[in-house]
Design a protein around this motif. Structure first.
Motif, short mmCIF file in Angstrom:
data_model
loop_
_atom_site.label_atom_id
_atom_site.label_comp_id
_atom_site.label_asym_id
_atom_site.label_seq_id
_atom_site.Cartn_x
_atom_site.Cartn_y
_atom_site.Cartn_z
N PHE A 385 38.68 34.72 46.02
CA PHE A 385 37.71 35.69 46.51
C PHE A 385 38.40 36.76 47.36
O PHE A 385 38.04 37.94 47.29
CB PHE A 385 36.65 34.97 47.35
N MET A 386 39.40 36.38 48.13
CA MET A 386 40.06 37.34 49.02
C MET A 386 41.08 38.22 48.30
O MET A 386 41.26 39.39 48.66
CB MET A 386 40.74 36.59 50.17
N TYR A 387 41.75 37.69 47.28
CA TYR A 387 42.84 38.43 46.65
C TYR A 387 42.51 38.92 45.25
O TYR A 387 43.39 39.44 44.57
CB TYR A 387 44.09 37.54 46.57
N ARG A 388 41.30 38.76 44.81
CA ARG A 388 40.98 39.15 43.43
C ARG A 388 41.08 40.66 43.25
O ARG A 388 41.46 41.14 42.18
CB ARG A 388 39.56 38.68 43.07
N GLY A 389 40.76 41.47 44.30
CA GLY A 389 40.81 42.92 44.17
C GLY A 389 42.22 43.42 43.96
O GLY A 389 42.45 44.39 43.23
N ALA A 390 43.20 42.77 44.59
CA ALA A 390 44.59 43.20 44.43
C ALA A 390 45.11 42.92 43.05
O ALA A 390 45.97 43.64 42.53
CB ALA A 390 45.46 42.51 45.48
N ALA A 391 44.62 41.86 42.42
CA ALA A 391 45.11 41.51 41.09
C ALA A 391 44.38 42.27 39.99
O ALA A 391 44.94 42.57 38.95
CB ALA A 391 44.98 40.00 40.87
N GLU A 392 43.11 42.58 40.21
CA GLU A 392 42.32 43.26 39.20
C GLU A 392 42.10 44.70 39.66
O GLU A 392 41.24 44.98 40.51
CB GLU A 392 40.98 42.55 38.99
N ARG A 393 42.87 45.61 39.09
CA ARG A 393 42.81 46.99 39.55
C ARG A 393 41.48 47.63 39.20
O ARG A 393 41.01 48.53 39.91
CB ARG A 393 43.96 47.78 38.92
N ASP A 398 30.88 42.93 43.91
CA ASP A 398 30.86 41.79 44.82
C ASP A 398 29.84 40.75 44.39
O ASP A 398 30.00 39.56 44.67
CB ASP A 398 30.54 42.28 46.24
N PHE A 399 28.78 41.21 43.73
CA PHE A 399 27.76 40.28 43.27
C PHE A 399 28.36 39.24 42.32
O PHE A 399 28.03 38.06 42.37
CB PHE A 399 26.64 41.06 42.58
N TYR A 400 29.24 39.69 41.44
CA TYR A 400 29.90 38.78 40.49
C TYR A 400 30.72 37.72 41.21
O TYR A 400 30.69 36.54 40.88
CB TYR A 400 30.79 39.60 39.55
N ALA A 401 31.46 38.13 42.24
CA ALA A 401 32.28 37.18 42.99
C ALA A 401 31.40 36.18 43.75
O ALA A 401 31.71 34.99 43.79
CB ALA A 401 33.18 37.94 43.97
N VAL A 402 30.32 36.66 44.34
CA VAL A 402 29.41 35.76 45.07
C VAL A 402 28.79 34.75 44.12
O VAL A 402 28.63 33.56 44.46
CB VAL A 402 28.34 36.58 45.81
N VAL A 403 28.43 35.20 42.92
CA VAL A 403 27.84 34.28 41.94
C VAL A 403 28.84 33.18 41.58
O VAL A 403 28.48 32.00 41.48
CB VAL A 403 27.40 35.07 40.69
#
Length: 564
Positions: A385-393, A398-403
């Motif tokens: 959840f914390m590092y997904r943005g750095a890996a996926e440009r 955020d709704f998808y991550a919370v789900v």
């Protein structure tokens, strides 16, 4: 020297005597089990297992073909590898078992003739497996033919069987053949009367044990990595193809189903344990379905960002779990090296779910394992959840991550809920809400060791895990030796009554101590001993009972030490 054994009888559940010990208060209806027979529920259950097997394999192959047509060759290769390699391993092991069971030994005819003569000479005779000069499986008296007609099959038929089995295993259909064979033996035991019914039932139980072990191995070598792989691909590509969803669902169902099926067959094979009802099996399937689903999704989320660290984590977890299992001193196999390999395989199972491998303090070990898995799932999901943005440009809402986080948490919570339902309401040994039993009656060891004792068989072999040994100052005056004090806790149900062992008829005495649950009995693990028992059972006028060695007194220990 004949084997001396006053131990507990261990026979298939069809040999359970019709009567149960008297009780001072009413008990649930399932406690007193009469002679177990192959039922329509057993037949339907095997058909359902076959359906799960076909759906898992077919969906994986279909998905691999779809990847190839889409020119996604890496996904195609990985998917196909996790299908072919585990299947080949299982086929080789299955064919090795068949070759040993079907091979006719030179001593077979002589040994079988001797058994028939002994059985005809005395109705209550004892068959001993001691002092045969061979290691393993109680040192069986002779290498005897398997359940293929007593070794009198014509040469052409034997050649046809070898070719047929080789073709079956080359086509990767060994599991299907064994399931069909188990169905045939079960139906035959249903249609025939005694003594043929008992013989077919013995063979059906042996076949069910084999297929349960093979399918459990295949599930965690194929379905478990396949599930993580497909979930990782779906997360990495941010899309879910219908075939991917079907393949992942079939793999998850196969894992949960096979663990529960294995536990049921294991309990059915032991006369010192009450059988698991199908209601309990279904709840156990739901337990493993949700816990493994949460575990696999947490793995996939973490692996989609940290591929290298995910591999390091899996190896570290496997090493720790394997060391924990080895430290527990399991007793599953017949040799030390086989036991180490078995522990390594159980370490793979422990990557995904709980699997009981040793008797005693199960709830304590289960609690430690569940807390460890919970902490790992939280850490893996939080890292994603914390590092997904750095890996996926391209990022993602955020709704998808919370789900995703909610699915992992809710799935694990549901699995834990069904686990409590199973242990508190549907466990075969009764409700676990009382956390055990402590003192009701004192039983001296001399009574336990007495050959005329009418106590339950597992008390003769070893003290149950819920009894506390008292020594020294805790002993009552006038009582020599160790005693076991048992009294039920307030609000706890009385212990499960055990079935009275059968004492008449011939006895097959095995010069080995009986393995404690959850291990299989030696005559299920060692194929040499299994072949011996099948011939003795078919030659005896009545079905013999199996008796393992019991080291109850110092005198008996010394007598056995002289023959080791």
């Amino acid at each position: 020297m004949a084997a001396k054994s006053d131990g507990a009888p261990a026979s298939p559940r069809n040999e359970i005597p019709p009567e149960c010990p008297a009780r001072s208060e009413p008990a649930p209806p399932e406690r007193c089990v009469s002679e177990h027979r192959y039922s329509l529920q057993d037949f339907c259950w095997t058909l359902c297992v076959l359906l799960v097997f076909f759906s898992d394999g077919a969906s994986d192959l279909w998905l691999a073909a779809d990847y190839y047509l889409r020119r996604e060759y890496w996904c195609f290769a990985l998917t196909l590898v996790f299908v072919i390699v585990p299947s080949v391993v299982v086929q080789v092991l299955s064919f090795r078992w068949f070759a040993y069971d079907f091979t006719e030994s030179v001593e077979s005819g002589t040994a079988a003739a001797a058994v028939v003569a002994a059985a005809a000479g005395a109705e209550g005779g004892d068959f001993s497996t001691k002092d045969s000069g061979e290691w393993g499986a109680g040192r069986a008296a002779a290498v005897l033919p398997g359940p293929t007609g007593g070794g009198r099959v014509r040469g052409c038929c034997r050649a046809f069987m070898w070719v047929f089995q080789a073709l079956i295993h080359i086509l990767q259909l060994a599991q299907v053949w064994r399931y069909v064979h188990a169905l045939y033996l079960g139906v035959q035991s249903r249609w025939h009367g005694d003594p043929e019914r008992r013989h077919y039932y013995w063979r059906m139980m042996f076949e069910s044990a084999d297929i349960s072990m093979l399918r459990l191995l295949e599930s965690f070598l194929k379905s478990a990595p396949q599930l993580v792989l497909q979930l990782s691909i779906m997360i990495h590509t941010s899309q879910v193809l219908p075939l991917q969803g079907i393949s992942a669902s079939a793999s998850l169902l196969s894992l949960a189903w096979m663990i529960s099926s294995y536990q049921k067959v294991l309990r059915d094979s032991r006369d010192d344990k009450l059988p698991m009802t199908y209601k309990a099996v279904m709840v156990q399937i739901l337990w493993h379905l949700f816990t493994i689903g949460a575990r696999a999704l947490a793995f996939a989320l973490f692996a989609s960002v940290f591929q290298l660290y995910f591999g390091i984590f899996i190896m570290a977890h496997w090493c720790i779990m394997t060391f924990w299992i080895i430290q527990g001193e399991t007793d599953f196999c017949m040799s030390k090296w086989e036991e180490i390999i078995y522990n390594m395989m159980v370490g793979i199972v422990y990557i995904f779910c709980w699997f009981s491998v040793r008797e005693g303090r199960t709830r304590c070990r289960l609690l430690i394992y569940s807390l460890t898995v919970f902490v790992e799932n939280v850490a893996l999901t939080a890292a994603w959840f914390m590092y997904r943005g750095a890996a996926e440009r391209h990022g993602g809402p955020d709704f998808y991550a919370v789900v995703m986080v909610c699915i992992v948490a809710s799935s694990y919570a549901l699995g834990t809920f069904f686990m409590f339902v199973y242990y508190c309401l549907l466990h075969p040994d009764g409700s676990m809400s009382g956390w055990g039993y402590i003192a009701e009656k004192e039983v001296p060891v001399e009574v336990l060791a007495s050959p005329t004792s009418s106590l339950p068989p597992d008390l003769i072999g070893s003290p149950p895990r819920t009894l506390q040994r008292t020594k020294g100052l805790d002993r009552e005056p006038g009582v020599d030796g160790d005693v076991f004090k048992v009294r039920p806790l307030r609000g706890a149900k009385p212990p499960v009554p055990h079935l009275k062992p059968r004492t008449e008829g011939p006895v097959i005495r095995i010069d080995l101590p009986r393995k404690l649950y959850p291990a299989w009995d030696a005559h299920y693990i060692d194929r040499r001993l299994r072949k011996t028992i099948l011939v003795l059972e078919s030659a005896a006028p009545v079905t013999p009972r199996i008796q393992y060695r019991c080291l109850s007194t110092a005198k008996e220990v010394m007598e056995y030490e002289t023959t080791v």
